[in-house]
Design a protein around this motif. Structure first.
Motif, PDB file in Angstrom:
ATOM      1  N   VAL A 268      -4.012   2.163 -15.625  1.00 28.70           N
ATOM      2  CA  VAL A 268      -4.779   3.173 -14.889  1.00 28.70           C
ATOM      3  C   VAL A 268      -5.887   2.509 -14.083  1.00 28.70           C
ATOM      4  O   VAL A 268      -6.120   2.843 -12.906  1.00 28.70           O
ATOM      5  CB  VAL A 268      -5.364   4.219 -15.847  1.00 28.70           C
ATOM      6  N   ASP A 269      -6.583   1.583 -14.686  1.00 24.84           N
ATOM      7  CA  ASP A 269      -7.655   0.880 -13.975  1.00 24.84           C
ATOM      8  C   ASP A 269      -7.126   0.216 -12.706  1.00 24.84           C
ATOM      9  O   ASP A 269      -7.763   0.267 -11.645  1.00 24.84           O
ATOM     10  CB  ASP A 269      -8.282  -0.171 -14.878  1.00 24.84           C
ATOM     11  N   ALA A 270      -5.939  -0.405 -12.818  1.00 20.10           N
ATOM     12  CA  ALA A 270      -5.353  -1.087 -11.659  1.00 20.10           C
ATOM     13  C   ALA A 270      -5.014  -0.085 -10.558  1.00 20.10           C
ATOM     14  O   ALA A 270      -5.257  -0.327  -9.360  1.00 20.10           O
ATOM     15  CB  ALA A 270      -4.109  -1.854 -12.083  1.00 20.10           C
ATOM     16  N   GLY A 271      -4.455   1.046 -10.969  1.00 25.86           N
ATOM     17  CA  GLY A 271      -4.110   2.058  -9.972  1.00 25.86           C
ATOM     18  C   GLY A 271      -5.316   2.608  -9.244  1.00 25.86           C
ATOM     19  O   GLY A 271      -5.309   2.786  -8.018  1.00 25.86           O
ATOM     20  N   VAL A 272      -6.386   2.871  -9.985  1.00 28.02           N
ATOM     21  CA  VAL A 272      -7.616   3.389  -9.372  1.00 28.02           C
ATOM     22  C   VAL A 272      -8.218   2.347  -8.444  1.00 28.02           C
ATOM     23  O   VAL A 272      -8.716   2.670  -7.353  1.00 28.02           O
ATOM     24  CB  VAL A 272      -8.614   3.816 -10.457  1.00 28.02           C
ATOM     25  N   ALA A 273      -8.182   1.090  -8.870  1.00 27.78           N
ATOM     26  CA  ALA A 273      -8.743   0.032  -8.038  1.00 27.78           C
ATOM     27  C   ALA A 273      -7.971  -0.098  -6.713  1.00 27.78           C
ATOM     28  O   ALA A 273      -8.560  -0.335  -5.649  1.00 27.78           O
ATOM     29  CB  ALA A 273      -8.714  -1.293  -8.799  1.00 27.78           C
ATOM     30  N   GLU A 274      -6.642   0.079  -6.778  1.00 28.89           N
ATOM     31  CA  GLU A 274      -5.807  -0.106  -5.589  1.00 28.89           C
ATOM     32  C   GLU A 274      -5.871   1.088  -4.637  1.00 28.89           C
ATOM     33  O   GLU A 274      -5.822   0.932  -3.406  1.00 28.89           O
ATOM     34  CB  GLU A 274      -4.351  -0.357  -5.998  1.00 28.89           C
ATOM     35  N   PHE A 275      -5.992   2.305  -5.209  1.00 26.22           N
ATOM     36  CA  PHE A 275      -5.861   3.496  -4.365  1.00 26.22           C
ATOM     37  C   PHE A 275      -7.090   4.400  -4.381  1.00 26.22           C
ATOM     38  O   PHE A 275      -7.083   5.435  -3.715  1.00 26.22           O
ATOM     39  CB  PHE A 275      -4.636   4.308  -4.805  1.00 26.22           C
TER      40      PHE A 275
ATOM     41  N   GLU B 119       0.808  -1.213   0.000  1.00 24.34           N
ATOM     42  CA  GLU B 119       0.000   0.000   0.000  1.00 24.34           C
ATOM     43  C   GLU B 119       0.845   1.268   0.000  1.00 24.34           C
ATOM     44  O   GLU B 119       0.319   2.355   0.200  1.00 24.34           O
ATOM     45  CB  GLU B 119      -0.944   0.005   1.205  1.00 24.34           C
ATOM     46  N   HIS B 120       2.123   1.124  -0.209  1.00 24.13           N
ATOM     47  CA  HIS B 120       2.958   2.329  -0.216  1.00 24.13           C
ATOM     48  C   HIS B 120       2.580   3.211  -1.398  1.00 24.13           C
ATOM     49  O   HIS B 120       2.287   2.733  -2.496  1.00 24.13           O
ATOM     50  CB  HIS B 120       4.450   1.945  -0.308  1.00 24.13           C
ATOM     51  N   HIS B 121       2.624   4.504  -1.173  1.00 21.45           N
ATOM     52  CA  HIS B 121       2.190   5.457  -2.186  1.00 21.45           C
ATOM     53  C   HIS B 121       2.945   5.306  -3.499  1.00 21.45           C
ATOM     54  O   HIS B 121       2.414   5.568  -4.580  1.00 21.45           O
ATOM     55  CB  HIS B 121       2.357   6.879  -1.639  1.00 21.45           C
ATOM     56  N   ASN B 122       4.193   4.899  -3.449  1.00 23.94           N
ATOM     57  CA  ASN B 122       4.966   4.797  -4.688  1.00 23.94           C
ATOM     58  C   ASN B 122       4.437   3.724  -5.633  1.00 23.94           C
ATOM     59  O   ASN B 122       4.770   3.716  -6.822  1.00 23.94           O
ATOM     60  CB  ASN B 122       6.443   4.536  -4.377  1.00 23.94           C
ATOM     61  N   HIS B 123       3.606   2.816  -5.118  1.00 23.88           N
ATOM     62  CA  HIS B 123       2.972   1.854  -6.032  1.00 23.88           C
ATOM     63  C   HIS B 123       1.980   2.570  -6.941  1.00 23.88           C
ATOM     64  O   HIS B 123       1.766   2.147  -8.089  1.00 23.88           O
ATOM     65  CB  HIS B 123       2.275   0.737  -5.238  1.00 23.88           C
ATOM     66  N   LEU B 124       1.380   3.632  -6.456  1.00 23.22           N
ATOM     67  CA  LEU B 124       0.512   4.433  -7.309  1.00 23.22           C
ATOM     68  C   LEU B 124       1.342   5.142  -8.383  1.00 23.22           C
ATOM     69  O   LEU B 124       0.940   5.228  -9.549  1.00 23.22           O
ATOM     70  CB  LEU B 124      -0.267   5.457  -6.473  1.00 23.22           C
ATOM     71  N   LEU B 125       2.539   5.626  -7.978  1.00 28.15           N
ATOM     72  CA  LEU B 125       3.442   6.204  -8.974  1.00 28.15           C
ATOM     73  C   LEU B 125       3.855   5.150 -10.004  1.00 28.15           C
ATOM     74  O   LEU B 125       3.985   5.442 -11.200  1.00 28.15           O
ATOM     75  CB  LEU B 125       4.695   6.776  -8.287  1.00 28.15           C
ATOM     76  N   ALA B 126       4.053   3.920  -9.518  1.00 28.57           N
ATOM     77  CA  ALA B 126       4.443   2.851 -10.451  1.00 28.57           C
ATOM     78  C   ALA B 126       3.347   2.600 -11.473  1.00 28.57           C
ATOM     79  O   ALA B 126       3.629   2.370 -12.659  1.00 28.57           O
ATOM     80  CB  ALA B 126       4.751   1.579  -9.671  1.00 28.57           C
ATOM     81  N   ARG B 127       2.092   2.657 -11.047  1.00 29.46           N
ATOM     82  CA  ARG B 127       0.979   2.491 -12.002  1.00 29.46           C
ATOM     83  C   ARG B 127       0.969   3.648 -12.999  1.00 29.46           C
ATOM     84  O   ARG B 127       0.748   3.462 -14.203  1.00 29.46           O
ATOM     85  CB  ARG B 127      -0.352   2.436 -11.262  1.00 29.46           C
TER      86      ARG B 127
END
Length: 900
Positions: A819-826, A791-799
């Motif tokens: 993008v879909d994966a990033g929105v689903a995760e965060f 859940e670290h924020h940088n995973h959103l940057l990775a997406r």
């Protein structure tokens, strides 16, 4: 846990070493103090204290059992005994030093004996001179009175004289003792029992007068029966027919039961020196009556014909032995001048004449001041015990060969500077006490504060002198050593909670406090797992001890460490909340204020509970204002309040709070310098004036560089933060590229910073049309983020990096999937402003890809979400890339035929 914003300027406020002062207790036997025992003569050869009844002392020595403790003092052994008192070697756990404790004998509990011992404590407490034993404390154990005093390791003057001593050595030590007597007389005190057994010769050569049990105010009137007065020092122990003192050394007026004054001490001094120089006493007499007659008649014998000492000294001493006190020297200063060698006598006499002209103050004070300064030089020895030449070499060796060639020198210099400041503060505290400017209680409080700083220095030196697999953040360890300055602030040190009265509990508390200092050092060094484990163990020990102030400090330390651990916000909030409650209950305001201020930050930045934090802010400020020096605590409270307002998109109030934080930090003497730098960056982040913002960012970077060096990760992060505002993308690219390269070289393990840096570089490269370079940087972002918690924020940057790289490669379907994966995760964290901004950026990339796929309606919806998110208040709203993204979203909407 909620994801943190790696680009945000505000800091979580890393562990603050000022949660609780600590005491260095390496061992009782190795305690750093003035070595000494109040006359440490081997009791098997010679009793050394109160020689009024040697046979009685010997019998009582066998009868008395060794007590375990006297008040807070842990008894270590027996030093000697006499007719009225027993002296023990003991350990003071509060001030981490060896002391001598004199206990009134159980068979001498009468009022006069108690008065006598209290008189000794009161007299010594009024003296501050290197040639007088220093008293520290007085107390009672049941009906028995005791005093704690300086522990002088050595022998008494009588035992010292038993060796083969030259005339010069004898004179030197007696003159030193004479200076102690002179200091007592200058303070209006009379010893009344001066003799070699009451003078101590330390192993370091220092000579000091002890055993002031018969001391009294000069000129006090004898009181029949010892009644009718209130203060111990005002009570006369001279009653008709009762002689006090040691007959061999007593003056005629003492033999006659008259009041003794400073000239009586002069007489006793001359008797003792005559005996030491010539090997025989000046007055004959096989019994008390014969001796008293010889003294009262002034029947002084000639020195033995075979005496080694020159006869000129006999002439000098004869005047001091005059029957009529008026015929003796006017004071001890004059007697000591007469004893000076001929080559010096003229200068000394001339000086004494000057003393007489100015009321006896000038030369005496200058001499006293010089000797006091010399006596207060022990701080350098204490600090050298934890930061020695060997430690210098070890730290140099451990840090040499690293990526920063100047680090070792900078760290050693920083530790040297801190050690010098510590020694200087220690010396000034000692001098202030000896000058009579502060009480013993204040001295003890300042020394407790300094011992805490010494422990921090010791912890840093130990950690940095041992080689480890992962090099510690040595620069930060040094930069975050707790300031020595508060130890000179009377209000601050007197507000500190005293240690527990029970010596056993106090010793256990001190041990836990030392471990807490180690935990903070580990955290500053970047060894968070070890720091957290150490702090957790300390919390457990504190709970077992049931000492609330220690528990509050332990919980604060643990919570502050957990704040810096990814995923530790929930635990940090729980421990900080308990620390606040326990600190308030224990009246430990400093801990309560810091705990609550940190909790405000965690509630906002870690848990997204802005409304909870809002209710805590007024109390956080109020607790800070209760402190004697509230500036540093107020700075932290205002800063974290600003973080709350910024998260709530209230820029004006955030600006006001951050401005106050910086102002308070600039006034504070004990602010954490890293936190102060964070406050500057936070203020810059909400400052709209470009010139003012640039000035704040430049100051922020300069301060961190001075503290940590130009290539420290924190400095590189600040450079990256500053680059986010750069309008010239080509210049920004060069700066960010250099920062990313430095991070790879200096801190390859710092994957969080690597991910964030490469993400920014990838976007800049893409905007400059450098598609291949952009793809490489974005791939680095994904690679580094893969090593972070889920859940670290940088995973959103990775997406985001995955989606942008796909768009650049023409793989638009892949971009939409990322993008879909990033929105689903965060997406569930969309109420956090920085997450909302990142999600809006993803929607911009989605809109680009959908337009390329000819999915116009979906693209428009995505672009509208992007415009809404990027234009809403958020931490990076003023960054250059953010503004360019917002412009892109609006332009793409226009291209799609929709007004933005």
């Amino acid at each position: 846990m909620l994801p943190q914003d790696p680009r945000a300027a505000s800091s979580q406020g890393s562990v603050d070493a000022r949660g609780r002062d600590t005491l260095d207790r390496e061992s009782v036997s190795g305690a750093a103090d003035t070595v000494s025992s109040q006359g440490s003569v081997d009791a098997r050869r010679r009793g050394t204290f109160d020689r009024e009844s040697m046979s009685e002392a010997a019998g009582d020595a066998r009868a008395d059992a060794l007590p375990q403790q006297l008040g807070r003092y842990h008894v270590l052994g027996r030093l000697g005994s006499g007719g009225m008192g027993v002296v023990y070697s003991a350990y003071d756990p509060d001030l981490d030093r060896r002391v001598a404790v004199k206990l009134l004998r159980p068979d001498h509990r009468g009022r006069d004996s108690q008065i006598r011992l209290l008189r000794e404590a009161q007299a010594l407490a009024r003296l501050s001179h290197p040639n007088v034993v220093q008293v520290y404390d007085t107390g009672a154990l049941g009906e028995q009175v005791f005093i704690a005093m300086e522990f002088v390791r050595g022998v008494d003057l009588h035992t010292w004289l038993a060796g083969q001593r030259s005339v010069e050595e004898i004179l030197r030590n007696f003159v030193a003792a004479g200076r102690g007597l002179a200091a007592a007389h200058d303070a209006g005190l009379v010893h009344r029992d001066f003799k070699p057994e009451n003078v101590l010769v330390g192993e370091d050569g220092r000579v000091c007068v002890a055993d002031f049990g018969l001391a009294r105010d000069d000129g006090a009137v004898a009181v029949e029966g010892g009644s009718g007065v209130s203060r111990p020092l005002d009570l006369s122990l001279t009653v008709t027919g009762v002689l006090l003192g040691t007959p061999t050394y007593m003056s005629p007026e003492q033999h006659e039961g008259r009041v003794a004054d400073a000239r009586s001490d002069q007489f006793s001094f001359c008797v003792a020196l005559w005996e030491a120089l010539y090997g025989a006493r000046p007055f004959a007499g096989d019994n008390h009556a014969a001796l008293a007659t010889a003294v009262r008649l002034g029947q002084i014998r000639d020195p033995p014909a075979d005496a080694r000492a020159p006869r000129r000294f006999a002439a000098v001493l004869r005047r001091g032995l005059a029957v009529d006190p008026a015929q003796r020297y006017p004071n001890m200063h004059a007697l000591l001048a007469a004893l000076a060698p001929a080559s010096r006598r003229g200068r000394v006499v001339a000086g004494l004449a000057l003393v007489g002209l100015v009321g006896g103050a000038g030369l005496a004070f200058a001499d006293w001041r010089a000797r006091v300064a010399e006596a207060c030089s022990g701080g350098a020895v204490e600090v050298a015990a934890v930061w020695s030449d060997a430690d210098h070499g070890a730290v140099q060796q451990v840090l040499a060969g690293g990526p920063d060639p100047e680090l070792a020198g900078r760290v050693v210099a920083g530790l040297d500077t801190y050690a010098a400041a510590w020694a200087g503060a220690h010396r000034e505290a000692c001098l202030a006490h000896r000058r009579g400017e502060q009480s013993s209680g204040l001295l003890d409080a300042r020394m407790r504060c300094l011992h805490g700083r010494r422990v921090a220095l010791a912890s840093a030196a130990r950690l940095l002198s041992v080689r480890s697999e992962s090099p510690p953040d040595a620069a930060q360890v040094v930069a975050r050593l707790p300031s020595v300055a508060p130890c000179s602030d009377v209000g601050v040190v007197m507000a500190e909670l005293p240690p527990p009265e029970d010596p056993a509990v106090a010793a256990a508390v001190a041990g836990v406090e030392e471990r807490l200092a180690g935990a903070r050092t580990l955290a500053y060094a970047g060894e968070f797992a070890a720091a957290e484990a150490t702090a957790e163990a300390a919390v457990g020990e504190a709970r077992a001890l049931e000492y609330p102030p220690l528990l509050a400090a332990s919980l604060l330390t643990l919570g502050a460490i957990e704040m810096d651990r990814p995923g530790g916000d929930a635990e940090a909030a729980e421990h900080l909340d308990e620390a606040t409650a326990v600190g308030l209950a224990a009246r430990h305001d400093a801990v309560a204020a810091e705990s609550l201020a940190r909790q405000v930050f965690v509630e906002v930045a870690g848990l997204g509970r802005t409304e909870v934090a809002r209710s805590q802010v007024p109390l956080a400020r109020a607790l800070a204002q209760r402190l004697p020096d509230p500036a540093a605590a107020l700075a932290r409270a205002y800063h974290n309040e600003g973080v709350m307002h910024k998260a709530a998109a209230d820029q004006p109030r955030a600006l006001e709070a951050f401005t106050r934080a910086v102002a308070e930090a600039d006034r504070a003497t004990d602010v954490d310098p890293i936190e102060r730098a964070n406050y500057l960056a936070s203020l810059a982040s909400v400052t709209e004036d470009p010139q003012r913002r640039e000035a704040l960012l430049a100051r922020n970077e300069a301060e961190l560089t001075a503290l940590l060096g130009p290539m420290h990760p924190r400095v590189l992060s600040r450079r990256l933060f500053r680059a986010r505002w750069t309008r010239d993308l080509a210049a920004a690219r060069e700066e960010v590229q250099a920062i990313c390269a430095a991070l790879r070289e200096r801190t390859p393990e710092d994957i969080e910073r690597h991910a964030s840096c490469n993400y920014m570089l990838g976007h800049i490269e893409a905007r400059l049309g450098r598609t291949e370079e952009a793809g490489a940087a974005l791939e680095e972002t994904r690679r580094f983020a893969a090593g972070l918690p889920a859940e670290h924020h940088n995973h959103l940057l990775a997406r985001g990096a995955e989606a942008l790289a796909a768009v650049l490669a023409g793989e638009h379907v892949k971009a939409v999937a990322a993008v879909d994966a990033g929105v689903a995760e965060f997406g569930r964290y969309g109420d956090l402003p920085w997450i909302a901004a990142e999600l809006a950026e993803l929607e911009l990339t989605r809109g680009r890809a959908l337009l390329a796929l000819q999915r116009r309606d979906e693209a428009i919806a995505a672009l509208q979400r992007a415009v809404a998110g990027l234009s809403a208040p958020h931490p990076g709203q003023g960054f250059t890339l953010t503004q360019l993204w917002l412009a892109d979203a609006r332009a793409l909407l226009v291209e799609a035929g929709v007004a933005p």
